[in-house]
Structures are given as structure tokens and as C-alpha cells.
Design an enzyme around this catalytic site. Structure first.
Site, PDB file in Angstrom:
ATOM      1  N   HIS A 110       3.396  -4.315  -1.811  1.00 56.94           N
ATOM      2  CA  HIS A 110       4.238  -5.097  -2.723  1.00 56.94           C
ATOM      3  C   HIS A 110       3.438  -6.292  -3.225  1.00 56.94           C
ATOM      4  CE1 HIS A 110       7.643  -7.171  -4.457  1.00 56.94           C
ATOM      5  NE2 HIS A 110       8.322  -6.050  -4.314  1.00 56.94           N
TER       6      HIS A 110
ATOM      7  N   ASP B 174      11.512   0.786  -1.114  1.00 58.54           N
ATOM      8  CA  ASP B 174      11.640   2.226  -1.420  1.00 58.54           C
ATOM      9  C   ASP B 174      11.363   3.130  -0.230  1.00 58.54           C
ATOM     10  OD1 ASP B 174      10.595   1.131  -4.425  1.00 58.54           O
ATOM     11  OD2 ASP B 174      12.270   2.539  -4.317  1.00 58.54           O
TER      12      ASP B 174
HETATM   13  C1  SDX Z   1       9.412  -1.989  -6.500  1.00 60.55           C
HETATM   14  O1  SDX Z   1       8.038  -6.421  -8.195  1.00 60.55           O
HETATM   15  C2  SDX Z   1       9.113  -6.089  -7.537  1.00 60.55           C
HETATM   16  O2  SDX Z   1       9.810  -6.901  -6.963  1.00 60.55           O
HETATM   17  C3  SDX Z   1       9.398  -4.616  -7.519  1.00 60.55           C
HETATM   18  C4  SDX Z   1      10.550  -4.186  -6.607  1.00 60.55           C
HETATM   19  C5  SDX Z   1      11.874  -4.722  -7.113  1.00 60.55           C
HETATM   20  O3  SDX Z   1      12.807  -4.855  -6.294  1.00 60.55           O
HETATM   21  O4  SDX Z   1      12.003  -4.884  -8.336  1.00 60.55           O
HETATM   22  O5  SDX Z   1      10.344  -4.657  -5.288  1.00 60.55           O
HETATM   23  C6  SDX Z   1      10.716  -2.668  -6.603  1.00 60.55           C
HETATM   24  O6  SDX Z   1       8.805  -1.718  -7.504  1.00 60.55           O
HETATM   25  C7  SDX Z   1       8.862  -1.669  -5.138  1.00 60.55           C
HETATM   26  C8  SDX Z   1       7.452  -1.014  -5.213  1.00 60.55           C
HETATM   27  C9  SDX Z   1       7.652   0.487  -5.440  1.00 60.55           C
HETATM   28  N1  SDX Z   1       6.322   1.131  -5.722  1.00 60.55           N
HETATM   29  C10 SDX Z   1       5.664   1.784  -4.736  1.00 60.55           C
HETATM   30  O7  SDX Z   1       6.027   1.875  -3.565  1.00 60.55           O
HETATM   31  C11 SDX Z   1       4.368   2.448  -5.239  1.00 60.55           C
HETATM   32  C12 SDX Z   1       3.250   2.216  -4.212  1.00 60.55           C
HETATM   33  N2  SDX Z   1       2.926   0.796  -4.175  1.00 60.55           N
HETATM   34  C13 SDX Z   1       1.788   0.354  -4.953  1.00 60.55           C
HETATM   35  O8  SDX Z   1       1.673   1.003  -6.212  1.00 60.55           O
HETATM   36  C14 SDX Z   1       1.645  -1.155  -5.014  1.00 60.55           C
HETATM   37  O9  SDX Z   1       1.750  -1.630  -3.723  1.00 60.55           O
HETATM   38  C15 SDX Z   1       2.556  -1.971  -5.898  1.00 60.55           C
HETATM   39  C16 SDX Z   1       2.579  -1.472  -7.317  1.00 60.55           C
HETATM   40  C17 SDX Z   1       3.941  -1.981  -5.353  1.00 60.55           C
HETATM   41  C18 SDX Z   1       2.029  -3.412  -5.909  1.00 60.55           C
HETATM   42  O10 SDX Z   1       0.779  -3.348  -6.435  1.00 60.55           O
HETATM   43  P1  SDX Z   1      -0.186  -4.626  -6.604  1.00 60.55           P
HETATM   44  O11 SDX Z   1       0.414  -5.859  -6.036  1.00 60.55           O
HETATM   45  O12 SDX Z   1      -0.616  -4.651  -8.022  1.00 60.55           O
HETATM   46  O13 SDX Z   1      -1.372  -4.255  -5.614  1.00 60.55           O
HETATM   47  P2  SDX Z   1      -2.686  -3.561  -6.098  1.00 60.55           P
HETATM   48  O14 SDX Z   1      -2.346  -2.259  -6.761  1.00 60.55           O
HETATM   49  O15 SDX Z   1      -3.485  -4.566  -6.855  1.00 60.55           O
HETATM   50  O16 SDX Z   1      -3.401  -3.246  -4.703  1.00 60.55           O
HETATM   51  C19 SDX Z   1      -4.069  -4.293  -3.976  1.00 60.55           C
HETATM   52  C20 SDX Z   1      -4.834  -3.551  -2.885  1.00 60.55           C
HETATM   53  C21 SDX Z   1      -5.648  -2.379  -3.436  1.00 60.55           C
HETATM   54  O17 SDX Z   1      -6.721  -2.164  -2.539  1.00 60.55           O
HETATM   55  P3  SDX Z   1      -8.201  -2.624  -2.998  1.00 60.55           P
HETATM   56  O18 SDX Z   1      -8.505  -1.851  -4.275  1.00 60.55           O
HETATM   57  O19 SDX Z   1      -8.105  -4.128  -3.229  1.00 60.55           O
HETATM   58  O20 SDX Z   1      -9.065  -2.217  -1.816  1.00 60.55           O
HETATM   59  O21 SDX Z   1      -3.912  -2.965  -1.964  1.00 60.55           O
HETATM   60  C22 SDX Z   1      -4.038  -1.545  -2.038  1.00 60.55           C
HETATM   61  C23 SDX Z   1      -4.726  -1.209  -3.336  1.00 60.55           C
HETATM   62  O22 SDX Z   1      -5.392   0.026  -3.250  1.00 60.55           O
HETATM   63  N3  SDX Z   1      -2.678  -1.003  -2.067  1.00 60.55           N
HETATM   64  C24 SDX Z   1      -2.333   0.126  -1.448  1.00 60.55           C
HETATM   65  C25 SDX Z   1      -0.963   0.287  -1.721  1.00 60.55           C
HETATM   66  N4  SDX Z   1      -0.526  -0.738  -2.476  1.00 60.55           N
HETATM   67  C26 SDX Z   1      -1.591  -1.528  -2.688  1.00 60.55           C
HETATM   68  N5  SDX Z   1      -3.041   1.015  -0.731  1.00 60.55           N
HETATM   69  C27 SDX Z   1      -2.365   2.084  -0.266  1.00 60.55           C
HETATM   70  N6  SDX Z   1      -1.051   2.306  -0.475  1.00 60.55           N
HETATM   71  C28 SDX Z   1      -0.320   1.435  -1.192  1.00 60.55           C
HETATM   72  N7  SDX Z   1       0.981   1.654  -1.419  1.00 60.55           N
END
Ligand code: SDX
Length: 380
Positions: A262, A316
């Protein structure tokens, strides 16, 4: 002169508004709606009472709540024009596209009176809160080739939605747990769909267009829909002993684990904690779901591998298991998210009207420098 603001991808960490609606302390996993902790609201409030709190800023008196409940109940029905329009949608269409079209169509019926007229604001809030669930349920029955069923005035908000969706009056426990899910999904500060709502609201368009804009944003798989992907992921893993090898492969392939991570939280999403409890209540009453054991194992194993990076379960991760136990089709999970988040979107719409300033951020230009025109015949 002040240093020029630096560009942050995804506006990460950039305050794009001031707001009094919701606060998140990501390091400590705290979430409050107008100052009230989410744990208290999920335990003691109803979705309509929480919607009132979000939109008008204070918990309603008994009189204000009863009046709001009655107003919403009176506006649940859809005009035959909207129902007939929904019958033209392809049965294979995505429910979020149908919801976006239907929500936007409400603007055709309610002339754009003075946006700052307090009665217009109340009417728009009541109509959207009241009609969005009926639209989701109507879409479900229509795509099965049936006529949608009318709301029942003797059922409260969540029980009525489950009735219109499943054609059966729900068990009171199921209705209460569903209502708590709506509270948990109602608002979350400046997430992508709420930011979209505020940008749209800032042009002073009508609130139906604002909600339609937010629905379109929520439909994206990185925002809404992750709970569907979580169930697909758990089904793919299949059993507890497959969790560790599956996770190793996913991490090796730099795959994002659905329902994890998140932008705000660096600990387990407080909503995931509450949803886990709701899931366990449902399983005790209506039978266990073996995928829950797989989810618990995945949380434990992924916690060891991803926890040090601040990646933990988000809202989620468990919500899909709750909805599946309630008999809700997977592709309706995100429309249900939209039912709940309509309260938050409207709270921010109303707050943005007060801000009265159109969004128009700057950019960093990365295109070509000025150059001369090239006639067609002389292009390489
Ligand atoms: C919601 O914003 C909100 O409040 C949203 C929400 C709401 O109530 O409205 O909370 C609802 O959208 C919940 C999130 C649902 N989506 C998912 O579960 C999809 C999986 N999650 C990821 O796509 C991600 O965690 C996000 C999109 C939720 C957040 O992404 P960020 O903050 O942009 O983080 P990032 O993509 O920049 O990642 C930072 C690092 C990366 O590693 P590095 O490249 O730095 O080594 O963290 C890693 C990412 O690869 N990472 C993950 C990960 N999420 C981030 N690695 C593995 N699994 C994951 N889920």
C-alpha cells in the site's frame, strides 16, 4: 526564490489538497473518519450513519439519522428509463462500465440546479447513495435475463441490497457483516478514485459526473479488483503446502502479490485486520473456506519475505473471501467497493465545492525543442 517543486511519480507524498474527511497514519496503521477510529465505526456504526458522518462531518442525531435513512429508502428505485437503458447493455459487459454509464445517466434526470443550493447537494447525495446499489443489483439480474426486482422498504440498506442481488432475504448476520464491509470501504483519503473525484468536482460539473469519473478510475486493476485477483491467486496456490514454493516463484519473477502492499501503510492495513475477523465470523456460522487457511499461510510466509520492505496485507486481501462466502459473484466485488466509496467521493465532492479552485497542476516538459514545419513531400 523558493526551489521549484520536484516531480514525484504518482504524486507520491505530494499533498494535492487539504481535507478534514479522513486521516491515515501509515506507519502505525491508524485510519480515522472525521476523527473516529475505523475500529469503532466498524463495530458500532451503520454504513448510512458513517456516510452521514463523512459527508456532513458529524455523527447524526437520532432524528437526522432517521430522516436520512427514510430519504435514502424513498429514492432507491430506478426510473424505468434507466432500467430499460441497462437492458441494452451487453450481458458480457464489465459491471463497472455498466455502473459508470448508469451513474452518469442520473445527471440527465436531475437538472443541474445551482450547485451551491444546499437542497441540491442533499438531493444529489441521497440519490447517489440510494440508487448505486440498486444499479449494481439490477445489472446482475438483467445479465441473467431477468427483470430487476424492486427494493423492499421493510429492509435496511445492506439487507435490501443483498435481497435485490440474490432474490432472497439475507441472514441478519450476513447483512450486518456486509454493512461493516461497506463502512470499511467507504473512504480512504486521497486514493486514485477520490483524487479523480476531486479533480472532476473542481470544474463544478454535476455530482453524477463526479461519481461516474471516480467509478472509471476505481475500475483499474491496481486500485479496484485486487480482491478478485486475490481469490484467483489463492485458487492457483491451491493448498497450504504449495504456498512457500509459489511465493518463491512469484518473488523471483518480481510478481506483485495481490492484496499486499500500500502507498500509505507500512504495516498491515487496519481494514484487513477487521475483515479477517468478519471472515472468521462468517466461517463459524456458514462453514469454513479452506482458502482462508491458504491465505493465513501466505500472510505468514510473505510477512517474513516482504514485511521488511513494509509490504503487508491491504484491504483487498481478505475482503474477497468474505464476499465469496456471502454468495457475491467475483466481478461484482469492485462495484460493491464503488457502492461504499460513493460516500467518500461525495464527502470530497462537497469539500471541493468549498475549496472552489480548479485543479491545474504544472508539468515538466520532456518533448522536442521548438522546430520548423516540414511540408509533406519533404518528410524523410
Ligand atoms: C487499494 O490508495 C488507496 O488508499 C487505495 C485503497 C483504497 O481504499 O482506496 O487502499 C484500495 O487500491 C488497495 C490496493 C489494491 N491493489 C493491490 O493489492 C495490487 C497489489 N499492490 C501493489 O500494486 C502496490 O502495493 C500498490 C499499487 C497498492 C501500491 O503501490 P506503490 O505504493 O506505488 O508501490 P510501488 O509499486 O512503487 O512498489 C514499491 C516497492 C517495489 O519494489 P522495488 O521495485 O522498490 O524493489 O514495493 C514492491 C514493488 O515491487 N511492491 C510489491 C507489492 N507492492 C509493492 N512487491 C510485491 N507485491 C506487492 N503487492
Amino acid at each position: 526564490a523558493a526551489a521549484p517543486p520536484t516531480y514525484r511519480p504518482g504524486l507520491e507524498g505530494v499533498p494535492a489538497t487539504q481535507s478534514a474527511v479522513c486521516d491515515i497514519e501509515g506507519q502505525r496503521g491508524l485510519l480515522t473518519y472525521r476523527g473516529y477510529p475505523i475500529e469503532q465505526l466498524a463495530s458500532h456504526s451503520s454504513f448510512l450513519e458513517t456516510a452521514y458522518l463523512l459527508i456532513w462531518g458529524e455523527l447524526p442525531t437520532i432524528f437526522q439519522l432517521r430522516e436520512f435513512e427514510q430519504e435514502v429508502q424513498m429514492h432507491r428505485r430506478l426510473s424505468f428509463r434507466i432500467r430499460d437503458m441497462m437492458k441494452c447493455f451487453p450481458a458480457t459487459g464489465h459491471p463497472m462500465d455498466a455502473l459508470q454509464a448508469s451513474a452518469a445517466s442520473l445527471g440527465l434526470f436531475y437538472s443541474r440546479r445551482a450547485l451551491y443550493d444546499p437542497q441540491y447537494i442533499v438531493d444529489a447525495v441521497v440519490r447517489l447513495i440510494a440508487k448505486i446499489p440498486t444499479m449494481v443489483a439490477a445489472f446482475q439480474l438483467i445479465r441473467k435475463g431477468q427483470d430487476p426486482i424492486q427494493p423492499r422498504d421493510d429492509l435496511a440498506y445492506s439487507a435490501n441490497f443483498l435481497y435485490m442481488l440474490t432474490e432472497r432475504e439475507p441472514d441478519p448476520l450476513a447483512a450486518r457483516i456486509f454493512d461493516a464491509c461497506l463502512i470499511l470501504h467507504a473512504e480512504h483519503s486521497l486514493n486514485a478514485s477520490t483524487f479523480s473525484a476531486r479533480v472532476t468536482a473542481s470544474t463544478l460539473t454535476d455530482p453524477y459526473a463526479v461519481v461516474a469519473s471516480a467509478v472509471g478510475t476505481l475500475a483499474g486493476p491496481l486500485h479496484g479488483g485486487a480482491n478478485e485477483d486475490v481469490l484467483d491467486m489463492l485458487d492457483q496456490i491451491g493448498s497450504i503446502d504449495q504456498v512457500e514454493p509459489w511465493l518463491e516463484r512469484a518473488i523471483a519473477q518480481k510478481q506483485k502479490i495481490m492484496g499486499f502492499g500500500h502507498r500509505e501503510y507500512r504495516v498491515k492495513d487496519p481494514r484487513a485486520v477487521i475483515l479477517q475477523g468478519l471472515a472468521e465470523e462468517l466461517f463459524q456460522r456458514f462453514g469454513h473456506d479452506a482458502m482462508y487457511d491458504v491465505a493465513l499461510k501466505l500472510e505468514e510466509v510473505a510477512g517474513r519475505r516482504l514485511g521488511p520492505k513494509g509490504i503487508y496485507p491491504n484491504v483487498d486481501f481478505y475482503s474477497g473471501l468474505v464476499y465469496r462466502k456471502l454468495g457475491i459473484p467475483r466481478d461484482l466485488f469492485t462495484p460493491i467497493f464503488a457502492i461504499a466509496r460513493t460516500a467518500g467521493w461525495l464527502a470530497h465532492w462537497k469539500e471541493q465545492l468549498g475549496a472552489n479552485r480548479i485543479y491545474r497542476p504544472s508539468q515538466i516538459y520532456t518533448g522536442p525543442a521548438e522546430r520548423g514545419w516540414l511540408p509533406l513531400e519533404s518528410r524523410p
